[in-house]
Motif scaffolding. Structure first.
Motif, PDB file in Angstrom:
ATOM      1  N   GLY A 228      -2.271  -4.771   4.435  1.00 46.44           N
ATOM      2  CA  GLY A 228      -1.222  -4.334   3.532  1.00 46.44           C
ATOM      3  C   GLY A 228       0.006  -3.856   4.270  1.00 46.44           C
ATOM      4  O   GLY A 228      -0.049  -3.495   5.445  1.00 46.44           O
TER       5      GLY A 228
ATOM      6  N   ARG B  36       0.812   5.642   0.601  1.00 48.37           N
ATOM      7  CA  ARG B  36       0.038   6.783   1.079  1.00 48.37           C
ATOM      8  C   ARG B  36       0.699   8.070   0.617  1.00 48.37           C
ATOM      9  O   ARG B  36       1.925   8.210   0.642  1.00 48.37           O
TER      10      ARG B  36
ATOM     11  N   ARG C  57       2.944  -1.017   4.200  1.00 48.36           N
ATOM     12  CA  ARG C  57       3.196   0.306   3.636  1.00 48.36           C
ATOM     13  C   ARG C  57       4.487   0.325   2.819  1.00 48.36           C
ATOM     14  O   ARG C  57       5.456  -0.332   3.172  1.00 48.36           O
TER      15      ARG C  57
ATOM     16  N   PRO D 157      -0.422  -5.465  -5.770  1.00 42.51           N
ATOM     17  CA  PRO D 157      -1.208  -5.384  -4.533  1.00 42.51           C
ATOM     18  C   PRO D 157      -2.062  -6.636  -4.360  1.00 42.51           C
ATOM     19  O   PRO D 157      -2.291  -7.398  -5.300  1.00 42.51           O
TER      20      PRO D 157
ATOM     21  N   THR E 193      -4.469   6.704   1.367  1.00 38.89           N
ATOM     22  CA  THR E 193      -3.798   5.407   1.386  1.00 38.89           C
ATOM     23  C   THR E 193      -4.567   4.434   0.512  1.00 38.89           C
ATOM     24  O   THR E 193      -5.782   4.276   0.666  1.00 38.89           O
ATOM     25  N   ARG E 194      -3.856   3.798  -0.403  1.00 33.33           N
ATOM     26  CA  ARG E 194      -4.491   2.830  -1.306  1.00 33.33           C
ATOM     27  C   ARG E 194      -3.563   1.639  -1.534  1.00 33.33           C
ATOM     28  O   ARG E 194      -2.338   1.788  -1.464  1.00 33.33           O
ATOM     29  N   PRO E 195      -4.142   0.475  -1.858  1.00 31.29           N
ATOM     30  CA  PRO E 195      -3.306  -0.600  -2.384  1.00 31.29           C
ATOM     31  C   PRO E 195      -2.553  -0.103  -3.615  1.00 31.29           C
ATOM     32  O   PRO E 195      -3.065   0.753  -4.356  1.00 31.29           O
TER      33      PRO E 195
ATOM     34  N   LEU F  54      -1.077   3.755  -7.439  1.00 27.26           N
ATOM     35  CA  LEU F  54      -2.166   3.608  -6.486  1.00 27.26           C
ATOM     36  C   LEU F  54      -3.417   3.201  -7.246  1.00 27.26           C
ATOM     37  O   LEU F  54      -3.792   3.841  -8.243  1.00 27.26           O
TER      38      LEU F  54
ATOM     39  N   LYS G 154       0.853  -1.180   0.000  1.00 24.04           N
ATOM     40  CA  LYS G 154       0.000   0.000   0.000  1.00 24.04           C
ATOM     41  C   LYS G 154       0.891   1.232   0.000  1.00 24.04           C
ATOM     42  O   LYS G 154       2.033   1.186   0.473  1.00 24.04           O
TER      43      LYS G 154
END
Length: 220
Positions: free
Chosen positions: A188, A157, A190, A180, A166-168, A208, A155
């Motif tokens: 996940g 951010r 970071r 991901p 914040t995303r996979p 992302l 993930k």
């Protein structure tokens, strides 16, 4: 369905909003860490109760990606099931659904650390797969090149319009792509955490995923 096109080792690929990797020239869709049956495993081990719909949700999204891309080869990059017993307990309806998704396609189950045993749901079960210059495996090897892997559930951010997003994310550099997690109930790691920083070069980027995939320097 949205996606972001990019080039890796002179190969044109698309990172789909779902977290799947599409290779149009080879008619390949790669997905990682489905973790099907996670709610069943949690209940079995007394680790709490999760809503029992993650397998259906994950398969629904996968069916949508297959309909969109019309690929002839699917590569599941390991940890497709939360453990071997989860694969055996998937249920007749879901097993039939997987069989329908496999129909007319070459389907590869790559071994993961959660599901090292045989998968009795059709397709080919392999430790890793080499295809036209790329090696698909579950866990990245530091000395590899031209590698597509999963395992870490990356993930990323970033700060956007005064808030943290914040995303996979896909992570990629000159030699590897880390996908991901595709499964519905997956946490996940970071991108700034040590295992990923150690694997990825200083020039690494992150894509992302989500409704509008975006490409940024890999956050560290």
């Amino acid at each position: 369905m949205n996606g972001l096109n990019f080039t890796f080792r002179e190969i044109q690929l698309t990172a789909l909003e779902s977290g799947a990797l599409w290779w149009p020239e080879q008619s390949v869709l790669s997905v990682s860490d489905l973790h099907l049956g996670k709610s069943e495993r949690f209940a079995r081990l007394g680790r709490g109760t999760l809503p029992p719909y993650e397998t259906q949700d994950t398969l629904t999204r996968l069916a949508r990606d297959l309909e969109h891309t019309q690929v002839t080869t699917v590569i599941c990059l390991g940890d497709s099931f939360d453990d071997t017993q989860a694969a055996q307990s998937i249920g007749e309806d879901n097993a039939l659904w997987i069989a329908k998704l496999q129909a007319g396609r070459q389907w590869y189950w790559i071994e993961g650390n959660h599901d090292p045993g045989p998968v009795e749901l059709g397709g080919s079960h392999v430790a890793e797969l080499f295809l036209d210059g790329l090696t698909f495996r579950h866990i990245a090897k530091p000395d590899s090149s031209g590698e597509v892997s999963g395992h870490y559930h990356p993930k990323a951010r970033i700060r956007m319009r005064g808030r943290t997003l914040t995303r996979p994310a896909f992570l990629m550099d000159e030699v590897r792509i880390i996908q991901p997690a595709y499964g519905t109930y997956t946490g996940g790691l970071r991108s700034e955490d040590a295992p990923l920083c150690d694997l990825m070069s200083p020039l690494a980027q992150a894509i992302l995923v989500g409704p509008t995939p975006c490409l940024v320097p890999m956050p560290r």
